[in-house]
Structures are given as C-alpha cells and as structure tokens.
Design a protein around this motif. Sequence first.
Motif, short mmCIF file in Angstrom:
data_model
loop_
_atom_site.label_atom_id
_atom_site.label_comp_id
_atom_site.label_asym_id
_atom_site.label_seq_id
_atom_site.Cartn_x
_atom_site.Cartn_y
_atom_site.Cartn_z
N ALA A 12 41.72 26.93 29.57
CA ALA A 12 40.31 26.84 29.99
C ALA A 12 39.96 27.75 31.16
O ALA A 12 39.19 27.37 32.04
CB ALA A 12 39.96 25.39 30.31
N ARG A 13 40.53 28.94 31.16
CA ARG A 13 40.22 29.90 32.23
C ARG A 13 40.01 31.29 31.62
O ARG A 13 40.74 32.23 31.92
CB ARG A 13 41.35 29.92 33.26
N PRO A 14 39.00 31.43 30.76
CA PRO A 14 38.81 32.72 30.09
C PRO A 14 38.52 33.86 31.06
O PRO A 14 38.90 35.00 30.80
CB PRO A 14 37.63 32.47 29.14
N HIS A 15 37.87 33.59 32.19
CA HIS A 15 37.57 34.66 33.15
C HIS A 15 38.86 35.21 33.76
O HIS A 15 38.98 36.42 33.97
CB HIS A 15 36.61 34.15 34.23
N LEU A 16 39.84 34.34 34.01
CA LEU A 16 41.12 34.81 34.55
C LEU A 16 41.91 35.56 33.48
O LEU A 16 42.53 36.59 33.77
CB LEU A 16 41.94 33.64 35.10
N LEU A 17 41.90 35.05 32.27
CA LEU A 17 42.60 35.72 31.17
C LEU A 17 42.00 37.11 30.94
O LEU A 17 42.74 38.09 30.76
CB LEU A 17 42.50 34.89 29.89
N ARG A 18 40.69 37.22 30.97
CA ARG A 18 40.02 38.52 30.79
C ARG A 18 40.51 39.51 31.85
O ARG A 18 40.83 40.66 31.54
CB ARG A 18 38.51 38.33 30.87
N HIS A 19 40.58 39.05 33.10
CA HIS A 19 41.03 39.94 34.18
C HIS A 19 42.49 40.32 33.98
O HIS A 19 42.85 41.50 34.12
CB HIS A 19 40.82 39.28 35.54
N LEU A 20 43.34 39.35 33.66
CA LEU A 20 44.75 39.65 33.45
C LEU A 20 44.93 40.68 32.34
O LEU A 20 45.69 41.64 32.50
CB LEU A 20 45.54 38.39 33.13
N LEU A 21 44.25 40.51 31.24
CA LEU A 21 44.40 41.46 30.13
C LEU A 21 43.91 42.85 30.51
O LEU A 21 44.46 43.85 30.05
CB LEU A 21 43.70 40.94 28.88
N SER A 22 42.91 42.93 31.38
CA SER A 22 42.46 44.25 31.85
C SER A 22 43.53 44.89 32.72
O SER A 22 43.70 46.11 32.72
CB SER A 22 41.14 44.15 32.60
N VAL A 23 44.28 44.08 33.46
CA VAL A 23 45.39 44.59 34.27
C VAL A 23 46.54 45.02 33.36
O VAL A 23 47.18 46.06 33.59
CB VAL A 23 45.85 43.52 35.30
N VAL A 24 46.82 44.24 32.34
CA VAL A 24 47.91 44.55 31.40
C VAL A 24 47.65 45.87 30.67
O VAL A 24 48.59 46.57 30.31
CB VAL A 24 48.12 43.37 30.42
N GLU A 25 46.39 46.23 30.52
CA GLU A 25 46.05 47.53 29.90
C GLU A 25 46.75 48.68 30.62
O GLU A 25 47.10 49.68 30.01
CB GLU A 25 44.55 47.79 29.99
N ARG A 26 46.92 48.56 31.93
CA ARG A 26 47.49 49.63 32.75
C ARG A 26 49.00 49.47 32.97
O ARG A 26 49.60 50.21 33.74
CB ARG A 26 46.77 49.68 34.09
N LEU A 27 49.60 48.52 32.29
CA LEU A 27 51.02 48.25 32.46
C LEU A 27 51.87 49.41 31.98
O LEU A 27 51.63 49.96 30.90
CB LEU A 27 51.38 46.98 31.67
N ASP A 98 51.48 34.46 34.53
CA ASP A 98 50.41 33.47 34.50
C ASP A 98 49.06 34.14 34.35
O ASP A 98 48.87 35.30 34.74
CB ASP A 98 50.42 32.63 35.78
N ASP A 99 48.10 33.39 33.83
CA ASP A 99 46.77 33.96 33.62
C ASP A 99 46.05 34.29 34.92
O ASP A 99 45.12 35.07 34.94
CB ASP A 99 45.90 33.07 32.72
N ASP A 100 46.51 33.71 36.03
CA ASP A 100 45.88 34.03 37.31
C ASP A 100 46.69 35.03 38.13
O ASP A 100 46.41 35.25 39.30
CB ASP A 100 45.63 32.76 38.13
N ASP A 101 47.70 35.64 37.51
CA ASP A 101 48.48 36.68 38.18
C ASP A 101 47.81 38.03 38.02
O ASP A 101 46.97 38.23 37.15
CB ASP A 101 49.89 36.77 37.60
N GLU A 102 48.25 38.96 38.85
CA GLU A 102 47.79 40.34 38.74
C GLU A 102 49.00 41.24 38.93
O GLU A 102 49.24 41.76 40.01
CB GLU A 102 46.71 40.65 39.78
N PRO A 103 49.80 41.39 37.85
CA PRO A 103 51.02 42.20 37.98
C PRO A 103 50.70 43.66 38.25
O PRO A 103 49.72 44.20 37.75
CB PRO A 103 51.72 42.02 36.64
N ARG A 104 51.55 44.27 39.08
CA ARG A 104 51.40 45.70 39.32
C ARG A 104 51.78 46.45 38.05
O ARG A 104 52.53 45.95 37.21
CB ARG A 104 52.30 46.12 40.48
#
Length: 161
Positions: A12-27, A98-104
């Motif tokens: 139930a945190r689609p806004h966090l998932l959206r952000h995480l997936l945008s970060v994963v794009e640059r992985l 996690d969906d609220d993480d922001e991996p480098r």
Amino acid sequence: MPRVVICVCTCARPHLLRHLLSVVERLEPGGMDPAELAVLVVDNHPDGAAKAVCEAARERLPFRLAYAEEHEPGISFARNRALAEAMAMGAELVAFVDDDDEPRPDWLRHLLRAREESGADMVFGTWHHPETLSPPRHLARVRFFEPIRLGDRNSYGLPGW
C-alpha cells in the motif's frame, strides 16, 4: 533466465514503489548483461495500485520486471513469496531492497563483489538516513538514528544493526 533477481516487497505504498523503480532504472548491472538481471515486485496489499506502477515502469526499466501478489498480510509472507517466485524464475542470487529504500547506482555491484570476495552465502549492504532527516532531540540518541558501525556483529556473526 535471470542470474540475479532484485526482490521488492511493497504494501500500500505506490508512491514509494514508483520512486524506487525510478532509482532502479539507473542501477549499474555490476558487469552483468541486463538480461541476467530481473526485478520482482511482490504486492502484499493487492488493490491494483502497485500493479499499475509496475506496468508504467516496465517499459523504462532496462531489466525484466515481474509482478506477484501475496494476499497473506505480513512482511514474512511477502518475502517468502518473493523467494519462491525468484527461484521459479531461475535465479541464482536474490537481492532484497525495500520499497522505501533509495539504492545508489553501484549498490548491486558492491553486493556482488562482496559476495565474490568473501565466498559468503549471504552478504548485507549498509544504509543511512537521508541527509535531510533531523530526528527530534529526544530520539537523537536512539540507536536507529546512530551511524551504522560496520564492525558490530551479533552472536550469529551477522551485522548487529
């Protein structure tokens, strides 16, 4: 078949998932062919929101994106579903974020290198609070808000944090 599956459990945190997936794009794929990497999102509150986020992100990601639902509430059930789905996909290695993480961008590369150099079955990354986080004074001394001490180990040899 993917060699590494990055598993993301969300609830139930689609806004966090959206952000995480945008970060994963640059992985950075860590020297792997992008075909050897997949992202698996396990939705622990399936109401269509996380699935819609995944469908919107699928075209932008340079890796395969899979989606699964876990109807039994709880992170343990979601993680077990993630492992089962990753194994069914043929994964050799599984990485959780996690969906609220922001991996480098170099997060996965460092995990894979640590595993290769150590020969360990399991490796852990570190995390830090956002630089903009300023906990209230009465919480500043709570261990959760202290910097991680990498030498800390518990009685099982796992990171104390």
